[in-house]
Every structure is written in structure tokens, then in C-alpha cells.
Write an enzyme that holds these catalytic residues in place. Structure first.
Site, PDB file in Angstrom:
ATOM      1  N   ASP A 230       0.864  -1.219   0.177  1.00 56.03           N
ATOM      2  CA  ASP A 230      -0.011  -0.096   0.081  1.00 56.03           C
ATOM      3  C   ASP A 230       1.069   1.229   0.134  1.00 56.03           C
ATOM      4  O   ASP A 230       1.282   1.799   1.050  1.00 56.03           O
ATOM      5  CB  ASP A 230      -0.936  -0.113   1.354  1.00 56.03           C
ATOM      6  CG  ASP A 230      -1.730  -1.154   1.151  1.00 56.03           C
ATOM      7  OD1 ASP A 230      -2.830  -0.908   0.399  1.00 56.03           O
ATOM      8  OD2 ASP A 230      -1.749  -2.114   2.056  1.00 56.03           O
TER       9      ASP A 230
ATOM     10  N   ARG B 270      -7.369  10.249   1.638  1.00 58.69           N
ATOM     11  CA  ARG B 270      -6.961   9.178   0.797  1.00 58.69           C
ATOM     12  C   ARG B 270      -7.798   9.111  -0.218  1.00 58.69           C
ATOM     13  O   ARG B 270      -7.173   8.915  -1.514  1.00 58.69           O
ATOM     14  CB  ARG B 270      -7.169   7.643   1.308  1.00 58.69           C
ATOM     15  CG  ARG B 270      -6.226   7.710   2.727  1.00 58.69           C
ATOM     16  CD  ARG B 270      -6.722   6.344   3.290  1.00 58.69           C
ATOM     17  NE  ARG B 270      -6.335   5.081   2.598  1.00 58.69           N
ATOM     18  CZ  ARG B 270      -6.904   3.930   3.021  1.00 58.69           C
ATOM     19  NH1 ARG B 270      -7.468   3.836   4.050  1.00 58.69           N
ATOM     20  NH2 ARG B 270      -6.299   2.732   2.380  1.00 58.69           N
TER      21      ARG B 270
ATOM     22  N   HIS C  11     -10.632  -1.414  10.546  1.00 56.17           N
ATOM     23  CA  HIS C  11      -9.780  -2.243  11.160  1.00 56.17           C
ATOM     24  C   HIS C  11     -10.381  -2.276  12.824  1.00 56.17           C
ATOM     25  O   HIS C  11      -9.840  -3.349  13.382  1.00 56.17           O
ATOM     26  CB  HIS C  11      -8.587  -1.182  11.466  1.00 56.17           C
ATOM     27  CG  HIS C  11      -7.841  -0.955  10.061  1.00 56.17           C
ATOM     28  ND1 HIS C  11      -8.129   0.257   9.295  1.00 56.17           N
ATOM     29  CD2 HIS C  11      -6.745  -1.572   9.363  1.00 56.17           C
ATOM     30  CE1 HIS C  11      -7.288   0.030   8.269  1.00 56.17           C
ATOM     31  NE2 HIS C  11      -6.432  -0.801   8.328  1.00 56.17           N
TER      32      HIS C  11
ATOM     33  N   ASP D 178     -10.045  -7.259   1.416  1.00 57.75           N
ATOM     34  CA  ASP D 178      -9.396  -6.398   2.375  1.00 57.75           C
ATOM     35  C   ASP D 178      -8.888  -7.295   3.451  1.00 57.75           C
ATOM     36  O   ASP D 178      -9.396  -8.684   3.461  1.00 57.75           O
ATOM     37  CB  ASP D 178     -10.110  -5.397   2.931  1.00 57.75           C
ATOM     38  CG  ASP D 178      -9.236  -4.133   3.193  1.00 57.75           C
ATOM     39  OD1 ASP D 178      -7.924  -4.335   3.451  1.00 57.75           O
ATOM     40  OD2 ASP D 178      -9.768  -3.315   3.511  1.00 57.75           O
TER      41      ASP D 178
END
Length: 338
Positions: A66, A142, A185, A255
């Protein structure tokens, strides 16, 4: 590749221990993913990527990272420059669309100059998520902007820059993470927007880039489509939305399976990911016990998954003949004018 398991693994540190070598050799993951804990120096990373491939007897196994720029950048100064965020590039686009698109292309091409010589062949960008009011800052800066058209145009430029440098992109987080009100997360977000609204806004950039070779799923529940399962483990979202409505027929990877948005033990999580129709599951943190559980339920690539993985390998091209120094100078000029 025909013997590869449908999994991408991380490793624990900057070099492989004998137990990791044995584990990877036995389980033959399709690819690997690197994080900051794996990076000490450029030469060390080059040795690590070679060691990873050597474990599984594959000289061209994909190695992912990433490296977006902004706050998601695994390689940091002084090893590589600090790159601007997607939002910084998007701001330039709003002032000057031509300059914004050029900057997005160049930045990806510069990532390839940084990464490709080290044996890293896949960069998990562009971020095609479209933030919405109430969305968590886990996407935030982002993203290239709040317009699906801007996000799609900038994402296309970023993807093309990587490919020009011999790398491949991963569009993320399909079918759209921008509305999620929580950080996946830590917890599972639920998005209650109507399907028609999601289709018009959130899914649009993914439709525009549906021809890319790889995509990463979103650990997000879209209650108007599947009220129970996040996209990553929802057969309905994968079939009806990602494959049919968006029209993405590339390699669909999850993911990170270790994120707390998912529930159950690691074998159950990975099993649910495959049952939903993802081609490959991704486990990032290098924890051996967790990896063993994921590997235990990860099938050898076959059928459509094997076909899509083959299409990924066929999509790699040799880097173009761009001049690195001149591109860096041009990029600095573009960003200085923003």
C-alpha cells in the site's frame, strides 16, 4: 501458479525465518504483501522479495504494497520522498483538471520507479472511494474528491501511471467505502443508503475502472443489499453488485482478513470470504497461528479464480522509457503550483 493457494500473506519482519520459509514453501500462497515492519533499507527489501519468491518457486509471484502517498505510505523518507495524498492531487484537479490528471499519472509512475527495482510489482491504489457526509476519516484524505467523476478520472490516471512503470494497480475498496461511518480495522460499519443512491455515486468509479485486473473488497455492510454480511463475505454483493452491476471480472481479493470488521475465528473468516465468491483472501500481519488457520481453508486456485489470476500475470508489461529525474522535476512543479 496452477499450484498456488488462493491467498496473499504478509511476513513478520525484514527477513524470513526458517519457519516462515518452510510455511510458505508448504502452502504456496499466490502472492505476498509488505508493510512498514518489513522495510529497513532498499537493498534489504530487494533481498526479502527475492526470498519470498524463492520460497514458493515462483520468480514472478506478485508482491503487493500500500503505497498511496499521504498517510498511507509504507516506504517513507529518507528511503523515498513523502508523496502528497489523494486529496492533495484532487485539489490540483479542481483548479486545473489537466494538471491534476498529469500529477496523478506521474506520482504513480514515480511509485513504480521507487518500488519496481525492489521486486514489488503491485501497488494497492487507486482508492476509488467517494467520501460522503458522516463518513469516517479512515478514507478521508486518501480520496481524490467527493465527485464520482473526479474520483474515476484521477483513479484512471493513477492506474495508468503504475502500468507504465511495469506494475499493476488494485482498485479499492469495491464497491465503495466512502460512506462507512467506522474504521473497519476496529469495527464493522453499516451503510443504510438506498441501493439506487449507492449505484449512482459510490459504485460509479468502480464501474468506470471495471476493466482493471484486480480489486480489493470493502468490509462494509450495505443494508439495502445485504443487511447481514459485509461485501467481503456477501455472496449477494459479490454476485449482484461487483460482478453484475459494476461488471468487474478481474481478480477480487479481500481486504485484510485480520481486520476487526470481520468476526469469527480465522478459518471461519477465510471460509466465508471464499464462500462469498472472492478469488483470493489477504492476511497481512505475519502472525503464524492466524496464517495457518487461513491456509487451512484456502483452496488451490482453480476455475474462474485461476483464470483471473492468469489474466493478472498476463497484464504485466515492461516499464516504459520515462526519465525519472525529469518526471520528479515536473511533479514538483505541478504540486508547487497547486
Amino acid at each position: 501458479m496452477s499450484e498456488s493457494k488462493a491467498v496473499i500473506f504478509g511476513c513478520a519482519g525484514p527477513e524470513l525465518g526458517p519457519d516462515e520459509v518452510a510455511f510458505f514453501k508448504e502452502n504456496k500462497p499466490w502472492g505476498f504483501i509488505l508493510f512498514g515492519r518489513n522495510i529497513v533499507s532498499l537493498s534489504q527489501v530487494a533481498e526479502l522479495t527475492a526470498s519470498l519468491r524463492d520460497c514458493i518457486g515462483s520468480v514472478d509471484a506478485p508482491v503487493l504494497i500500500d503505497q498511496e502517498g499521504g498517510r498511507v505510505q509504507r516506504f517513507k523518507p529518507p528511503l523515498v520522498p513523502q508523496y502528497p495524498s489523494g486529496a492533495d492531487l484532487g485539489a490540483l484537479y479542481l483548479a486545473n483538471p489537466e494538471a491534476g490528471l498529469r500529477a496523478a499519472w506521474i506520482m504513480s509512475r514515480l511509485h513504480a520507479f521507487d518500488l519496481y527495482p525492489l521486486g514489488i510489482t503491485v501497488d494497492c491504489l487507486p482508492v476509488l472511494d467517494v467520501p460522503a457526509p458522516g463518513g469516517h476519516e479512515v478514507i478521508g484524505s486518501r480520496a481524490y474528491g467527493i465527485s464520482p467523476d473526479v474520483v474515476a478520472a484521477m483513479g484512471r490516471a493513477a492506474a495508468e501511471g503504475l502500468k507504465a512503470g511495469g506494475m499493476l494497480p488494485v482498485i479499492k475498496h469495491i464497491p465503495g467505502h466512502g460512506r462507512a461511518g467506522a474504521d473497519t480495522h476496529f469495527e464493522l460499519p453499516r451503510v443504510d443508503a438506498p441501493r439506487a443512491e449507492l449505484s449512482a455515486r459510490d459504485f460509479a468509479p468502480f464501474r468506470a475502472l471495471r476493466d482493471e485486473a484486480m480489486a480489493m473488497s470493502a468490509h462494509v455492510v450495505y443494508t439495502d443489499i445485504d443487511p447481514d454480511q459485509p461485501a467481503t463475505t456477501s455472496r449477494r454483493v459479490v454476485d449482484e453488485i461487483i460482478r453484475s452491476e459494476i461488471g468487474f471480472d478481474g481478480l477480487l481479493m479481500s481486504d485484510d482478513v485480520s481486520m476487526n470488521a470481520l468476526s469469527g475465528d480465522f478459518a471461519a473468516r477465510a471460509g466465508a470470504i471464499f464462500a462469498a465468491g472472492c478469488d483470493v483472501t489477504v492476511h497481512c500481519n505475519g502472525n503464524r497461528t492466524e496464517m495457518e488457520a487461513v491456509a487451512s481453508v484456502s483452496p488451490v486456485l482453480s476455475g474462474d479464480g485461476l483464470r483471473r489470476a492468469g489474466a493478472v500475470m498476463a497484464a504485466f508489461q515492461e516499464p516504459d522509457t520515462s526519465d525519472e529525474a525529469s518526471l520528479r522535476e515536473e511533479f514538483e512543479g505541478l504540486m508547487a503550483a497547486s
